[in-house]
Design a protein around this motif. Structure first.
Motif, PDB file in Angstrom:
ATOM      1  N   PHE A 120      77.320  53.850  72.129  1.00 15.82           N
ATOM      2  CA  PHE A 120      76.888  52.870  71.140  1.00 15.82           C
ATOM      3  C   PHE A 120      76.282  53.532  69.908  1.00 15.82           C
ATOM      4  O   PHE A 120      75.677  54.611  69.990  1.00 15.82           O
ATOM      5  N   ASP A 121      76.435  52.834  68.776  1.00 11.86           N
ATOM      6  CA  ASP A 121      75.616  53.155  67.614  1.00 11.86           C
ATOM      7  C   ASP A 121      74.184  52.721  67.924  1.00 11.86           C
ATOM      8  O   ASP A 121      73.953  51.860  68.780  1.00 11.86           O
ATOM      9  N   ILE A 122      73.249  53.294  67.195  1.00 11.27           N
ATOM     10  CA  ILE A 122      71.863  52.870  67.364  1.00 11.27           C
ATOM     11  C   ILE A 122      71.205  52.778  65.994  1.00 11.27           C
ATOM     12  O   ILE A 122      71.483  53.588  65.100  1.00 11.27           O
ATOM     13  N   GLY A 123      70.396  51.752  65.804  1.00 18.61           N
ATOM     14  CA  GLY A 123      69.728  51.560  64.527  1.00 18.61           C
ATOM     15  C   GLY A 123      68.485  52.429  64.417  1.00 18.61           C
ATOM     16  O   GLY A 123      67.897  52.839  65.420  1.00 18.61           O
ATOM     17  N   ARG A 124      68.104  52.690  63.178  1.00 20.08           N
ATOM     18  CA  ARG A 124      66.898  53.479  62.930  1.00 20.08           C
ATOM     19  C   ARG A 124      66.025  52.748  61.918  1.00 20.08           C
ATOM     20  O   ARG A 124      66.517  52.266  60.894  1.00 20.08           O
ATOM     21  N   VAL A 125      64.738  52.647  62.220  1.00 17.96           N
ATOM     22  CA  VAL A 125      63.783  52.059  61.284  1.00 17.96           C
ATOM     23  C   VAL A 125      62.622  53.041  61.148  1.00 17.96           C
ATOM     24  O   VAL A 125      61.901  53.295  62.109  1.00 17.96           O
ATOM     25  N   ASN A 126      62.493  53.619  59.958  1.00 16.52           N
ATOM     26  CA  ASN A 126      61.549  54.715  59.718  1.00 16.52           C
ATOM     27  C   ASN A 126      61.775  55.813  60.756  1.00 16.52           C
ATOM     28  O   ASN A 126      62.872  56.345  60.844  1.00 16.52           O
ATOM     29  N   ASP A 127      60.782  56.119  61.585  1.00 15.88           N
ATOM     30  CA  ASP A 127      60.948  57.206  62.561  1.00 15.88           C
ATOM     31  C   ASP A 127      61.326  56.709  63.954  1.00 15.88           C
ATOM     32  O   ASP A 127      61.384  57.497  64.901  1.00 15.88           O
ATOM     33  N   ASP A 128      61.564  55.416  64.099  1.00 14.93           N
ATOM     34  CA  ASP A 128      61.897  54.847  65.403  1.00 14.93           C
ATOM     35  C   ASP A 128      63.363  54.419  65.452  1.00 14.93           C
ATOM     36  O   ASP A 128      63.993  54.182  64.424  1.00 14.93           O
ATOM     37  N   LYS A 234      53.913  48.218  62.504  1.00 13.63           N
ATOM     38  CA  LYS A 234      53.236  47.859  61.259  1.00 13.63           C
ATOM     39  C   LYS A 234      53.743  48.706  60.097  1.00 13.63           C
ATOM     40  O   LYS A 234      54.158  49.849  60.278  1.00 13.63           O
ATOM     41  N   GLY A 235      53.681  48.130  58.888  1.00 16.73           N
ATOM     42  CA  GLY A 235      54.041  48.884  57.699  1.00 16.73           C
ATOM     43  C   GLY A 235      54.267  47.963  56.518  1.00 16.73           C
ATOM     44  O   GLY A 235      54.197  46.736  56.639  1.00 16.73           O
ATOM     45  N   ASP A 236      54.546  48.561  55.364  1.00 15.38           N
ATOM     46  CA  ASP A 236      54.886  47.776  54.178  1.00 15.38           C
ATOM     47  C   ASP A 236      56.227  48.204  53.580  1.00 15.38           C
ATOM     48  O   ASP A 236      56.696  47.625  52.608  1.00 15.38           O
ATOM     49  N   ARG A 237      56.827  49.233  54.176  1.00 18.51           N
ATOM     50  CA  ARG A 237      58.169  49.668  53.782  1.00 18.51           C
ATOM     51  C   ARG A 237      58.889  50.146  55.035  1.00 18.51           C
ATOM     52  O   ARG A 237      58.361  50.963  55.797  1.00 18.51           O
ATOM     53  N   PHE A 238      60.099  49.637  55.227  1.00 17.94           N
ATOM     54  CA  PHE A 238      60.857  49.973  56.422  1.00 17.94           C
ATOM     55  C   PHE A 238      62.256  50.438  56.006  1.00 17.94           C
ATOM     56  O   PHE A 238      63.068  49.649  55.520  1.00 17.94           O
ATOM     57  N   ASN A 239      62.505  51.736  56.173  1.00 20.75           N
ATOM     58  CA  ASN A 239      63.814  52.310  55.863  1.00 20.75           C
ATOM     59  C   ASN A 239      64.727  52.135  57.075  1.00 20.75           C
ATOM     60  O   ASN A 239      64.385  52.572  58.183  1.00 20.75           O
ATOM     61  N   ILE A 240      65.869  51.513  56.866  1.00 24.63           N
ATOM     62  CA  ILE A 240      66.750  51.144  57.972  1.00 24.63           C
ATOM     63  C   ILE A 240      68.123  51.782  57.781  1.00 24.63           C
ATOM     64  O   ILE A 240      68.682  51.765  56.681  1.00 24.63           O
ATOM     65  N   SER A 241      68.653  52.344  58.863  1.00 25.08           N
ATOM     66  CA  SER A 241      69.984  52.947  58.812  1.00 25.08           C
ATOM     67  C   SER A 241      70.601  52.892  60.203  1.00 25.08           C
ATOM     68  O   SER A 241      69.974  52.441  61.165  1.00 25.08           O
ATOM     69  N   VAL A 242      71.836  53.362  60.315  1.00 23.18           N
ATOM     70  CA  VAL A 242      72.520  53.367  61.607  1.00 23.18           C
ATOM     71  C   VAL A 242      73.033  54.771  61.897  1.00 23.18           C
ATOM     72  O   VAL A 242      73.555  55.448  61.017  1.00 23.18           O
ATOM     73  N   ASP A 243      72.824  55.223  63.125  1.00 19.86           N
ATOM     74  CA  ASP A 243      73.379  56.489  63.605  1.00 19.86           C
ATOM     75  C   ASP A 243      74.547  56.154  64.530  1.00 19.86           C
ATOM     76  O   ASP A 243      74.373  55.446  65.529  1.00 19.86           O
TER      77      ASP A 243
END
Length: 256
Positions: A120-128, A234-243
């Motif tokens: 599967f692909d997996i999503g990434r949000v900041n460091d998680d 928690k946060g105020d900016r969330f960088n999202i990508s897919v691996d």
């Protein structure tokens, strides 16, 4: 004991009401010679170190025993591991188990023993990392997709970023976690409130916006909490990508 298997138990399984179900699962594992090292997921224990330790001791299959929230906590550290990931669902919520065609309780042992792997692909949000979805409910949240355009829910609805699964009561198609993309679902507040009152009615595709993307950012002018695979961040900016093709997961989906 089979050194190729390791099991991560969520701490809530220590409750008396789960004792019989856990005992039945362990008996099933032993009868199939796939019982292995056991470690405990705990609120204040470093999950990453726990996972690395079982891999260091030779585990080639790391199995989460618990609910969707347990699996979500493990997913933050799963990608990049030299091991397949298994899931033995106990308790609720267990929506991810449904998506993966894994039954709850002792019946899941049969799926694990068959060891049918899907990549599967997996999503990434900041460091998680996340397997299923991110849910953002804040009237000030703004989604910027691929650095090209931005979108906000009408009247402060919700932003859902999904890699795998769907909300069946909303009439949504199941997201494909093998296409190298994520889906953004922008749902107005009025539609969401009506859906929560009338779950059987569902949501028309015309009532929400669904977009696909590879990279996005969620901006908020103040700190908020978002839900990531059932866990809060928690946060105020969330960088999202897919691996892409990042996770080998044991599923029961070949039985479909």
């Amino acid at each position: 004991m089979n050194p190729a298997f390791a099991y991560l138990y969520d701490e809530f399984l220590n409750e008396k009401r789960y004792e019989r179900e856990v005992n039945d699962i362990e008996a099933g594992l032993a009868s199939r010679n796939i019982d292995g090292r056991v470690a405990r997921l705990a609120m204040f224990r470093n999950t990453k170190e726990l996972v690395e330790d079982v891999i260091h001791h030779g585990a080639k299959n790391v199995v989460v025993v618990g609910n969707d929230v347990s699996l979500g906590r493990f997913m933050w550290h799963a990608p990049g591991l030299d091991a397949a990931v298994g899931y033995l669902p106990v308790g609720k919520p267990s929506h991810i188990a449904d998506v993966l065609s894994i039954p709850s309780g002792p019946a899941a042992v049969e799926i694990l023993a068959a060891r049918f792997l899907e990549q599967f692909d997996i999503g990434r949000v900041n460091d998680d990392y996340f397997l299923t979805e991110i849910i953002v409910k804040d009237p000030d949240a703004e989604l910027v997709i691929d650095g090209q355009f931005s979108i906000k829910p009408i009247d402060g609805g919700s932003i859902i970023v999904r890699n795998l699964g769907a909300q069946k009561q909303a009439g949504e198609p199941e997201s494909n976690a093998k296409d190298g993309k994520l889906e953004a679902i922008i749902r107005p507040r009025a539609v969401e409130e009506r859906s929560s009152r009338r779950k059987k009615q569902g949501i028309s595709p015309k009532e929400q916006t669904i977009l696909t993307f590879k990279e996005a950012v969620i901006y908020v002018p103040h700190e908020i909490e978002i839900e990531v695979d059932g866990n809060m961040r928690k946060g105020d900016r969330f960088n999202i990508s897919v691996d892409t093709k990042k996770l080998d997961l044991i599923t029961g989906r070949r039985r479909r």
